[in-house]
Design an enzyme around this catalytic site. Sequence first.
Site, mmCIF file in Angstrom:
data_model
loop_
_atom_site.group_PDB
_atom_site.id
_atom_site.type_symbol
_atom_site.label_atom_id
_atom_site.label_comp_id
_atom_site.label_asym_id
_atom_site.label_seq_id
_atom_site.Cartn_x
_atom_site.Cartn_y
_atom_site.Cartn_z
ATOM 1 N N HIS A 260 -1.561 1.549 7.376
ATOM 2 C CA HIS A 260 -2.065 1.443 6.009
ATOM 3 C C HIS A 260 -2.012 2.809 5.351
ATOM 4 C CE1 HIS A 260 -4.204 -0.183 2.617
ATOM 5 N NE2 HIS A 260 -5.192 0.681 2.758
ATOM 6 N N CYS B 55 0.833 -1.209 0.000
ATOM 7 C CA CYS B 55 0.000 0.000 0.000
ATOM 8 C C CYS B 55 0.861 1.249 0.000
ATOM 9 C CB CYS B 55 -0.939 -0.013 1.192
ATOM 10 S SG CYS B 55 -0.116 -0.096 2.795
#
Length: 1406
Positions: free
Chosen positions: A1328, A541
């Site tokens: 994230h 990510c």
Amino acid sequence: MDMVENADSLQAQERKDILMKYDKGHRAGLPEDKGPEPVGINSSIDRFGILHETELPPVTAREAKKIRREMTRTSKWMEMLGEWETYKHSSKLIDRVYKGIPMNIRGPVWSVLLNIQEIKLKNPGRYQIMKERGKRSSEHIHHIDLDVRTTLRNHVFFRDRYGAKQRELFYILLAYSEYNPEVGYCRDLSHITALFLLYLPEEDAFWALVQLLASERHSLPGFHSPNGGTVQGLQDQQEHVVPKSQPKTMWHQDKEGLCGQCASLGCLLRNLIDGISLGLTLRLWDVYLVEGEQVLMPITSIALKVQQKRLMKTSRCGLWARLRNQFFDTWAMNDDTVLKHLRASTKKLTRKQGDLPPPAKREQGSLAPRPVPASRGGKTLCKGYRQAPPGPPAQFQRPICSASPPWASRFSTPCPGGAVREDTYPVGTQGVPSLALAQGGPQGSWRFLEWKSMPRLPTDLDIGGPWFPHYDFEWSCWVRAISQEDQLATCWQAEHCGEVHNKDMSWPEEMSFTANSSKIDRQKVPTEKGATGLSNLGNTCFMNSSIQCVSNTQPLTQYFISGRHLYELNRTNPIGMKGHMAKCYGDLVQELWSGTQKSVAPLKLRRTIAKYAPKFDGFQQQDSQELLAFLLDGLHEDLNRVHEKPYVELKDSDGRPDWEVAAEAWDNHLRRNRSIIVDLFHGQLRSQVKCKTCGHISVRFDPFNFLSLPLPMDSYMDLEITVIKLDGTTPVRYGLRLNMDEKYTGLKKQLRDLCGLNSEQILLAEVHDSNIKNFPQDNQKVQLSVSGFLCAFEIPVPSSPISASSPTQIDFSSSPSTNGMFTLTTNGDLPKPIFIPNGMPNTVVPCGTEKNFTNGMVNGHMPSLPDSPFTGYIIAVHRKMMRTELYFLSPQENRPSLFGMPLIVPCTVHTRKKDLYDAVWIQVSWLARPLPPQEASIHAQDRDNCMGYQYPFTLRVVQKDGNSCAWCPQYRFCRGCKIDCGEDRAFIGNAYIAVDWHPTALHLRYQTSQERVVDKHESVEQSRRAQAEPINLDSCLRAFTSEEELGESEMYYCSKCKTHCLATKKLDLWRLPPFLIIHLKRFQFVNDQWIKSQKIVRFLRESFDPSAFLVPRDPALCQHKPLTPQGDELSKPRILAREVKKVDAQSSAGKEDMLLSKSPSSLSANISSSPKGSPSSSRKSGTSCPSSKNSSPNSSPRTLGRSKGRLRLPQIGSKNKPSSSKKNLDASKENGAGQICELADALSRGHMRGGSQPELVTPQDHEVALANGFLYEHEACGNGCGDGYSNGQLGNHSEEDSTDDQREDTHIKPIYNLYAISCHSGILSGGHYITYAKNPNCKWYCYNDSSCEELHPDEIDTDSAYILFYEQQGIDYAQFLPKIDGKKMADTSSTDEDSESDYEKYSMLQ
């Protein structure tokens, strides 16, 4: 939406209630108690602490003999522990472990076996940090609480709800779920941790769990990892060994269609703890800690042997229940016999180790499919194993779980271990078990993903559906059909049933699909151009977020979509990537902006990045800013138009004007770096270092492609510290804000100003477990991660100013004392008496040193002695005696327990014993409940007469830990010799005493609630408010451009002093790029560890103006040249090759749009003081230099400079070179001030659109321009080198290489709009990245890996912003695109072949 919010609020409230109950402790569980304990309950508790329902019989002679033998072994174990390095790898250690570890030393043995003390020293305070972090953010609080209440509830330690041991167990599991988020929390961990807590302190038990789960020898991670490699390896061993030793049992299990080995191994550890007696559990656990995983299979084999008769008589359902929950019930052997058989089985297995298959790798699980029973006539026969079904290709082989379809009959449901009954599901033609459904369902294997509760179907499972709800035995899950073409193996693991993730946590079919994506004609799904996600290839990510941000930089994307990069590939650059980076990124951008796909897998680009930067390979989480920097640098080097970089000498400023040094540095930068990345993202910083010795200033100008801004508030640490004074008043808590590198000396200074004590009176101490564990030194840096909490104690001021932390000697000059009242002076206030009775000395002398001196001193001084490290005081700890139910010797019947806050008690060589009691009573009296009035006179009389019970406590001399006596030898088991309340001197020769509270007084008078009562100073609220308040981006820029002092470890080498000196350093913005990238430094290295700042930064989305942080320019240089977005004064005619050079050494403090200064130090004066013909203008009035008749009054100088030939500068001014002398410099300014504007007018007349052709420039003209502080040169080289853009060569380039003007209609001040944000949520160890970006259609999109959704700008999560991307207003994107007419496209065939070859290898490895 309301239901979701209500659910979230209920869940948050539940977490809050659970934490409150554990923080409150045993009192929270009182309502659930079943009343007072019955009389004689101790007779129902065995020696291991287990509470039985009935009274235990008397100890038999055999048991008494066993206890005596255990006590005899204690001395041998103590000797072994003393020489641990000799015995730790010896066979004698294993022999003694099998014989049994004595209970009283099991804790120390476990500690050395797991090397706990070493890891504790390496991680001071880490457990407390993880515990507090778990309280704030752990998602396992509810599950941990459910398991804690059922763990060892028949043990006296864990019997009380929210009792001490339950609290410790809860906090350890909470801390470990944050320490190792990959494992998080599993049910078995509560039982393992409970065993450790029986013999280890709380923090030691935590590190024991950490060591155990990290040990390869014990292989516990394999039981909790998604791939289950440990369980698979043990099963492979059992399928070779157990059928030979227990053939009947295995035949019966196969006949019932149950894989007993799987179920038993999956629940092995839990059954091992819950299913047998605690005494045997502890002995087996001892063996497991020493031998490792090799004893697990022999233990299971012995259990099967014991249970053989019962298993043979049990049907399928009962067989499953017994193997799962009652596997170790009713052992028919005593503990010694079990250990004897275990030792023999282990030796036998070791000898046959070569016949066993190799264990599966922990990270991959088992690659081979599990054998299934043979099928004959539709019925299962257990006569052997048939050939295993064909598995998937090696690169895509991953285990999955098998289950029945939801519409199959309940009878045909497979066992939870995963073995499918083949009488219901016949074998297909491929040899793969297929499900012939009675109701016409589709054929194929089935697999399921486990959840303990039935959640909403996650979006990750929308690939390869359909999915159906499925309920089986103890779990609920989602099930979906899988075609036979997948050819994936089946997984048998029962405890972690589910579709097993790959190593990178992606699903098997996703990786297989992604790896073959280049060869599969995927269905085209129309979508908005640019609204395409990027698949997560395993913790990528961070890469996806950076790529999406760069991809939404429109000029750069247009450059790649149009294929212009193929004309500028630099494959010969030695520090480049042979064009691979630019080619792969260009291909990816074209896919992202094709408008035909919902998501794209960036496999080729990731492989290229991993090839040239191995740190980004693998599946670990990385920093998106580091990836962004590598990506931009890689693209720049692959697209660099300079194929042979010239050598550039780095010169010092040497007092030259900033403008000249900046122009030279930027010119040197462009000579080596010219690409579209430079045009878009590169700016220039001014770095100034000033020597503090001689004042010499060194200035350098360096390029940058993004600004890394510190978070100002996070350059401070917020600390709350409690001050405890000697007068017994309520402690006061203060809030401090310190620099990150602040030392404890600075902490004392701030605290001194707040609390009114001198620095010499403040003793800093780390308090942990009701005792002082450490005294920080004054020269140490302040650390937030301490083992306890920081307190400040008031100590008696010494007679001479010395450091309390490291005293060397004390001056015995007399100090006044009145009536035995010792006075303390605080910050110039009146002397403040502290309540110390008569008999205290006039000087402060270390206690316990009187015997070493004559008349108490030597030459007026007395050094500190090792046995008394404190000057004028001793430390007292509160203590109570707790009754021990399990003990071997009568002195061990009561054990000391510390509580409350330790005390500082004044004590010198002249202090009487009664004075010690009085001093302690003064400080603890506020904790004791006052006596009734009728008893007050009696109590006072008792105190006056010094009779037996006048104080509710007794003072004793103890060691530092507060548990044993400081005078008596250890073999006497003395808890501390009593200090009588008498008139004789308190010569204790020790630094620690214990305040032993009498049980009755402790119960009736001591107020535990008062321990936590503190008065909060107003600084506490101020510190908390400052810590929580958001900051703005201007504060970050202000901190970035502020001056800082270089410490002694980074001293500056002064070219004038010829030595390293202390200096100050300052950074300033000199030139801003059209596209500004701002990196908020959330990850910082503090106290030898990386931490993430959660500080909220507020920033503008529109009209962000950073011009206030640009270095002010001299207005004389700006009067005819509007500011570019990079902050430079520039007349748009393309006549600047190295920028207009500044003449003045110090920039004027005025703004760009101010009138000309009247100061003689400026380049030119205003109208009233200028020489004849010298022009003057003000931007506010719009005036400019007079132009010729041929020039249009409305023409802009930005329309100039499009001629092919070189330019001739008119002969102006003197040819003298610039002088560093102020006098010469000013003269040069006056002589050339008017001529500069004449030069601009001449250029304007000759370079306007449609104007006459220019003349050539002679070398003498260069000299003339340089003499006046300027250098003009032809800039028709494409994209304007003088503007800071580099799309052409300096000089000698034709009009074919030039582009349109890039700075048309630019504003004087650089105004920026936000177009992309990279956000990071979570913590450092697990988080994230997502991206918010503005599409050309003026809509904002959220890029979350493969997902891309449109959202309103108000829905953007700006609180977690990490990298900001700004675009300057009024930019024409076409101006940055080079013309490719007549250019030859680079040959990329070899690049494509290399990329495809590496890509195939990379895909196969995945």
